[in-house]
Design a protein around this motif. Structure first.
Motif, PDB file in Angstrom:
ATOM      1  N   CYS A  28      36.344 -23.230 -10.475  1.00 13.09           N
ATOM      2  CA  CYS A  28      37.586 -22.743  -9.882  1.00 13.09           C
ATOM      3  C   CYS A  28      38.771 -23.342 -10.647  1.00 13.09           C
ATOM      4  O   CYS A  28      38.814 -24.540 -10.903  1.00 13.09           O
ATOM      5  CB  CYS A  28      37.644 -23.146  -8.412  1.00 13.09           C
ATOM      6  SG  CYS A  28      39.241 -22.800  -7.660  1.00 13.09           S
ATOM      7  N   CYS A  31      40.706 -25.876  -7.907  1.00  7.99           N
ATOM      8  CA  CYS A  31      40.099 -27.126  -7.433  1.00  7.99           C
ATOM      9  C   CYS A  31      38.929 -27.596  -8.296  1.00  7.99           C
ATOM     10  O   CYS A  31      38.450 -28.716  -8.117  1.00  7.99           O
ATOM     11  CB  CYS A  31      39.649 -26.971  -5.974  1.00  7.99           C
ATOM     12  SG  CYS A  31      38.241 -25.864  -5.802  1.00  7.99           S
ATOM     13  N   CYS A  61      36.089 -18.952  -5.332  1.00  7.25           N
ATOM     14  CA  CYS A  61      35.904 -20.349  -4.942  1.00  7.25           C
ATOM     15  C   CYS A  61      35.218 -20.428  -3.585  1.00  7.25           C
ATOM     16  O   CYS A  61      35.533 -19.659  -2.673  1.00  7.25           O
ATOM     17  CB  CYS A  61      37.261 -21.050  -4.908  1.00  7.25           C
ATOM     18  SG  CYS A  61      37.136 -22.777  -4.441  1.00  7.25           S
ATOM     19  N   CYS A  66      40.958 -23.364  -0.345  1.00  6.21           N
ATOM     20  CA  CYS A  66      41.497 -23.470  -1.710  1.00  6.21           C
ATOM     21  C   CYS A  66      42.337 -22.231  -2.039  1.00  6.21           C
ATOM     22  O   CYS A  66      41.999 -21.109  -1.654  1.00  6.21           O
ATOM     23  CB  CYS A  66      40.351 -23.612  -2.701  1.00  6.21           C
ATOM     24  SG  CYS A  66      40.885 -23.561  -4.410  1.00  6.21           S
TER      25      CYS A  66
HETATM   26 ZN   LIG Z   1      38.945 -23.725  -5.554  1.00  7.00          ZN
END
Ligand SMILES: [Zn+2]
Length: 375
Positions: A28, A31, A61, A66
Motif C-alpha cells: 500500500c 501505509c 489495502c 487506511c
Molecule cells: Zn494502506
C-alpha cells in the motif's frame, strides 16, 4: 473505437488466450501493508497472435481505516498490452499504422487484410480511429507540457517502459516510451536502425521529460534487449531495470514455436514420398485406362495425356481414388502452417497425422473383414 460505441461482439466459440496480470508492487502506497486482490477486471482484445482475454487483478489495502483503501490499484503492465478502452493490442495498432501511413493502404484494404490474415474484424470507422491514435502517438513529443504537468500532479514516482514494435519483418520498428502509473504514452518514434545511439537518444528524451515534470523514475521495464539495457544504465544510473513479464506471448511463445517448428520438420521428413505414391497410382490408372479405351474408342490411342487428379475422378478406380484422397489429405496436413503459440501448428500436424493413420488402419481392418466374406 469499438469500446467507445457498441461493445465488440465476440462469437461464443472464440478461442481466447487467457492472461492474468497482477500489480507489480503490492505494498500500500500509504501505509505499506501488503494489499490483497479485491476484484478482477476482464477485458478481451485482438492481438496479431489471436484473441486475448485479459484478467486484471485489482488490489487494495486490507486496512479499512487506511486512506489507501479507497484507491484500487490495477496492474501497471496492462497498458503495455493495450491502453484502456482499446479493443486491439499494441501490435495490431502498429500494424494498422504502418499499413496506413508507410504503405498508404486504404482503410478498406486494411480492413480486408485484417480479416483475411488475422481473423480480426473491425469496422472501417474503428480502423480510422486507431490510425488517428497512431498518428497522435507519433506526434506525442509535441504534446502540451502544461497539460502533462497537471496530469502528473500528485504522482511522486513514475515507472517507464520502452518497447520496440515491429509492424513487419525487416521494417523499421516503432519505439514507444510509456509511463505506467498514469498509463500514458510519452512518445513514439520509428527507427530504421535501432543502433545503441538511437535508442539511447530516446531514453535521454524520457529523462528530460521526467526532469521537466520533476518526477523521479523508480523503475524501468523492458524486454531487456541490449540497447535498452545499455542506454538505461547510462542515462538512469542506479534505477532498477526489470524484465517485462508482459512480453509473455512474444517471448514465451518463441521457444514453444521453435520446438514446434522443429517437430514439424521431423514429421515432414518422416512422412514423405507422397508424390511418388501418387505418380505410381496415376501411371497405373493411366495404363489401365488406355488399355480400356483402346478397345472402345480408337482416338484414345493417341499419346496419353497425364490424368489430372482433380478431374476425371470417375475414371479412376475406387482404390486409386482412396489412395489419392489420403495423399491429398496428408499433403494438406503437412502444408498447414496455421496456428500460433496457443495452437502450435506442429501439434496439430501430429494429431492430424495420427487421425489419418487410424483411419487407414480402420479401412484395412474393414477390408480384411470384407475379404473374409469373399467380397
Ligand atoms: Zn494502506
Amino acid at each position: 473505437m469499438e469500446a467507445e460505441g457498441m461493445p465488440y461482439h465476440w462469437p461464443a466459440d472464440t478461442d481466447f488466450a487467457y492472461v492474468e496480470l497482477d500489480v507489480l508492487d503490492r505494498d500500500c502506497s500509504v501505509c505499506g501493508r501488503r494489499m490483497y486482490v479485491c476484484d478482477h477486471r476482464h477485458r478481451r482484445l485482438h492481438t496479431l497472435e489471436g484473441p486475448l482475454h485479459l484478467t486484471c487483478k485489482l488490489n487494495h489495502c486490507p486496512d479499512p481505516h487506511c486512506r489507501g483503501r479507497a484507491t484500487t490499484k490495477s496492474p501497471e503492465l496492462e497498458c503495455t498490452i493495450a491502453p484502456p478502452q482499446w479493443a486491439i493490442g499494441w501490435d495490431v495498432l502498429v500494424w494498422i499504422g504502418h499499413r496506413r501511413f508507410s504503405r498508404h493502404w486504404a482503410i478498406s484494404q486494411i480492413q480486408a487484410e485484417l480479416v483475411d490474415t488475422y481473423g480480426i474484424k473491425l469496422s472501417e470507422r474503428s480502423i480510422s480511429r486507431y490510425a488517428e491514435h497512431y498518428q497522435t502517438m507519433l506526434a506525442a513529443r509535441q504534446q502540451d507540457s502544461e497539460r502533462l504537468r497537471r496530469e502528473y500532479e500528485g504522482t511522486d514516482t513514475i515507472i517507464l517502459t520502452i518497447d520496440g514494435l515491429q509492424p513487419e519483418k525487416g521494417h523499421e520498428a516503432l519505439y514507444v516510451v510509456r509511463e505506467l502509473t498514469r498509463k500514458r504514452v510519452w512518445f513514439a518514434e520509428a527507427l530504421i536502425s535501432a543502433t545503441e545511439d538511437e535508442v539511447r537518444r530516446l531514453i535521454a528524451m524520457a529523462k528530460e521529460q521526467a526532469q521537466a515534470l520533476g518526477k523521479s523514475v523508480k523503475l524501468w521495464i523492458s524486454d531487456k534487449q541490449d540497447a535498452f539495457v545499455k542506454g538505461i544504465a547510462a542515462e538512469f544510473p542506479g534505477v532498477p531495470h526489470r524484465y517485462c513479464g508482459n512480453h509473455f506471448v512474444r517471448d514465451l511463445a518463441k521457444p514453444v514455436l521453435e520446438a514446434d517448428s522443429h517437430a514439424k520438420v521431423q514429421m515432414r521428413r518422416k512422412v514423405r514420398g507422397l508424390r511418388g505414391i501418387e505418380q505410381a497410382i496415376l501411371k497405373q490408372e493411366r495404363e489401365s485406362a488406355r488399355d480400356h479405351r483402346v478397345m472402345i474408342e480408337p482416338e484414345a490411342a493417341l499419346p496419353a495425356l497425364p490424368v489430372p487428379v482433380q478431374e476425371g475422378t470417375a475414371a479412376l478406380s475406387s482404390g486409386a481414388q482412396v489412395v489419392l484422397d489420403y495423399s491429398a489429405a496428408v499433403r494438406g496436413i503437412l502444408n498447414d502452417d496455421q496456428g500460433g503459440p496457443l495452437q502450435p501448428p506442429g501439434l496439430r500436424m501430429a494429431e492430424a497425422l495420427g487421425e489419418v493413420r487410424e483411419s487407414i488402419q480402420r479401412n484395412l481392418n474393414a477390408k480384411k473383414g470384407d475379404s473374409r466374406n469373399g467380397n
